[in-house]
Each structure stands twice: as C-alpha cells, then as structure tokens.
Design an enzyme around this catalytic site. Structure first.
Site, PDB file in Angstrom:
ATOM      1  N   HIS A   1      -3.229  -5.956   0.872  1.00 56.60           N
ATOM      2  CA  HIS A   1      -2.542  -6.105   1.600  1.00 56.60           C
ATOM      3  C   HIS A   1      -2.682  -7.635   2.497  1.00 56.60           C
ATOM      4  O   HIS A   1      -3.462  -7.794   2.987  1.00 56.60           O
ATOM      5  CB  HIS A   1      -3.596  -4.920   3.014  1.00 56.60           C
ATOM      6  CG  HIS A   1      -3.526  -3.625   3.335  1.00 56.60           C
ATOM      7  ND1 HIS A   1      -1.946  -2.757   4.086  1.00 56.60           N
ATOM      8  CD2 HIS A   1      -4.368  -2.598   2.786  1.00 56.60           C
ATOM      9  CE1 HIS A   1      -2.258  -1.910   3.748  1.00 56.60           C
ATOM     10  NE2 HIS A   1      -3.295  -1.404   2.869  1.00 56.60           N
TER      11      HIS A   1
ATOM     12  N   GLU B   1      -1.354  -8.642   5.283  1.00 60.17           N
ATOM     13  CA  GLU B   1      -0.737  -9.111   6.132  1.00 60.17           C
ATOM     14  C   GLU B   1      -2.317  -8.923   7.324  1.00 60.17           C
ATOM     15  O   GLU B   1      -2.590  -9.022   8.222  1.00 60.17           O
ATOM     16  CB  GLU B   1       0.186  -7.712   6.797  1.00 60.17           C
ATOM     17  CG  GLU B   1      -0.975  -6.543   7.430  1.00 60.17           C
ATOM     18  CD  GLU B   1      -0.753  -5.784   5.967  1.00 60.17           C
ATOM     19  OE1 GLU B   1      -0.135  -6.823   4.674  1.00 60.17           O
ATOM     20  OE2 GLU B   1      -0.732  -4.188   6.284  1.00 60.17           O
TER      21      GLU B   1
ATOM     22  N   CYS C   1       0.586  -1.315  -0.030  1.00 67.37           N
ATOM     23  CA  CYS C   1       0.031  -0.205   0.214  1.00 67.37           C
ATOM     24  C   CYS C   1       0.820   0.830  -0.131  1.00 67.37           C
ATOM     25  O   CYS C   1       1.245   1.456  -0.990  1.00 67.37           O
ATOM     26  CB  CYS C   1      -0.876   0.377   1.283  1.00 67.37           C
ATOM     27  SG  CYS C   1      -2.409   0.887   1.284  1.00 67.37           S
TER      28      CYS C   1
END
Lengths: 80, 231
Positions: free
Chosen positions: B208, B210, B92
């Site tokens: 993302h 994660e 990002c």
C-alpha cells in the site's frame, strides 16, 4: 435447464486450506489420507424460455469468466 | 478558479475501503483533483489522467477476491482506459481485481502460510515502465502490506513471459534490498509484489503506497510513486 459447474484447483497449485486441514486431521489421529482436495459446485438454473443451446453458452461463459480462473482452476460443466 | 491540471479517478467498488486513504494521498498536490467513481458508473465522465483501484474487500471477496468485479459496469470503462494507455494502478484488492478481470496476468492466492499478514516490507523496484514508477529514484522502498490473499501465482510460461517483457515491476526484499525466500512474506512466485501489463501502463501491487504518504505516516516512501504519476 439446470447446469452444474464444478471448479477445482489445478494440480500443482498450492491450496493452504486443504494442506492445513490435512495436517490438523493427521494431528487429531486421522490416518491414511494421502491427499485432500476440494471442489466447489455451482448450480445454474435457467428460466424456462431460455433454450438449451443458449443456456449452455451462458453457463460456459459464466464458468470460465467468473466462477473459475483458468490460471489456477480446472472446471467441468454437467447438465443436471 | 482554473481547472486542476490532473484528474485522478479512484474507483469505489462495493466493499472497497481504501478509497479515502488513496484520495488523501494522491490528492496532496495542488494541481491534482481526485474523484471517487462508483463501480456502478459505466464511464469516468470526462478525461482522467490516471486511475486508482484501491484496496479493501470488494463484494466481500465472494467466489475469490476480485472475481465479482468482472460484473461491474465500470469494468468496461477500465478496459477502454487500459487500451487507451491511461496509467492505472491496482493496490492490494485492486491488484486482485486487475488480475481477475484479466488486465494483468496471474492471480493472487491465499498466503503460503494461510495467515493474514500486516507489516512493513521492503520492495525492490525492478522495472520503471509504469508511470507510477518512472520517477521513483530509490531502488528500495519501505511500504506496508496487509493481506490474506497476496501470494502472486502464475504458470511457469507466464512467468517467463513476464521476465522477457520486463513486466515484473516490484519484488519483495529485505532491509538491504536483497531478494530472498526469507524476505518473501507470502510465497509469491518469483518474489513478485507487483506486475504490469505488456504495455506497462497498468500496474498491480499488493503493498500500500498510500499508507506511506502523509505527514502522520511512519514513512513517506509511497510518495515517490504518487509524485511519479502526478509529475
């Protein structure tokens, strides 16, 4: 020494902000604007002890490396 | 206690805000140690196995998202690590940073419709040259995006180079894995969600991984990428 760096988006690169502004202006009754673009101006004022050659070199480096991204921007440098 | 086998550095720029999520996700395996590294440091204080540049709003997105990172001391260490072949991922705002410091080609513009978008998206793995993708088995991952400046842009010449060099790592796709304008959330050129450098060790992506990694997340597709680099 004082320099002005003007940064504008290259022709052909989408600028959603200006497109939206143009659309909203048209909706509010403003007529006749064919294209709306914007330019950012940065003013770099150097210490007195920096000579003009060095000041211009630094101004060009800052303009090309940080203030503008050559992928999407054209920029110009002017002495003020 | 023996030293962990793998040290993963997570860079914390002023305004980064996904560093703790990344530390939790990348540090799940017992053999991995994550460490937060301030962008004010000019080195990683020892060898690192991989580097994560997390998302957020570094330097308040001043000038352009990621642009101010060029002035940070850690950026020199990033250049050196990239040259040395260290696996690096920018997620990002981290992707925006890697583009702005010219470790990756192109730039991230405001989304096509100008809006902030926060939702899950399909990702088709186009190339597995990055160590973060080498071990990913599925061709399609489901991972969320959350960005306003996510529209990947590069010139036609750069796009041709990316294609010729197999640098397009991830593209947006629908649930069936089909790449189309309708499945492209932000207007990215070539439907690109992630690219690598020419060597393949530096990867940038807007989604993302994660946020799809922990037991309490809605999915675990991001773990493919984490396990890939930690293998």
């Amino acid at each position: 020494m004082k320099y002005s760096v003007q940064v504008k988006i290259k022709d052909g690169v989408l600028d959603p902000e200006m497109e939206t502004l143009q659309r909203l202006l048209r909706r509010s009754g403003v007529k006749g604007i064919r294209q709306l673009t914007h330019t950012q101006q940065f003013v770099l004022e150097f210490d007195d002890q920096v000579d003009a050659t060095e000041a211009e070199r630094v101004a060009r480096t800052v303009a090309g490396d940080v203030l503008a991204n050559p992928e999407i921007h054209d920029w110009t440098l002017d002495v003020l | 206690m023996s030293d962990p086998a793998l040290r993963i550095a997570i860079i914390d720029f002023h305004g980064t805000l996904c560093e703790r999520d990344c530390a939790a996700a990348f540090g799940q395996a017992a053999h991995v140690e994550t460490m937060l590294v301030s962008s004010e440091k000019d080195s990683f204080s020892g060898p690192v196995h991989a580097i994560v540049v997390p998302g957020g709003f570094s330097y308040g997105d001043y000038i352009r998202p990621g642009a101010m990172a060029r002035t940070a001391p850690i950026t020199r260490a990033l250049y050196a690590a990239a040259d040395a072949g260290t696996p690096i991922i920018g997620i990002c705002n981290g992707f925006q940073i890697l583009c702005e410091i010219r470790l990756l080609p192109g730039v991230l513009l405001k989304n096509r419709d100008g809006r902030f978008i926060c939702r899950e998206t399909g990702l088709r793995v186009q190339s597995r040259r990055s160590p973060f993708l080498a071990g990913v088995k599925p061709d399609v991952l489901r991972v969320p995006i959350a960005h306003k400046y996510g529209q990947y842009y590069c010139s036609a010449e750069t796009l041709a180079e990316l294609q010729a060099n197999d640098q397009i790592a991830l593209c947006y796709c629908d649930d069936e894995g089909q790449i189309s304008d309708a499945a492209n959330p932000n207007g990215s050129v070539g439907h690109i969600a992630g690219v690598t450098n020419k060597a393949g060790n530096v990867l940038g992506m807007m989604p993302h991984p994660e946020r799809r990694a922990m037991p309490w997340h809605a999915g675990k597709d991001g773990n493919w990428m984490i396990e890939s680099v930690c293998a």
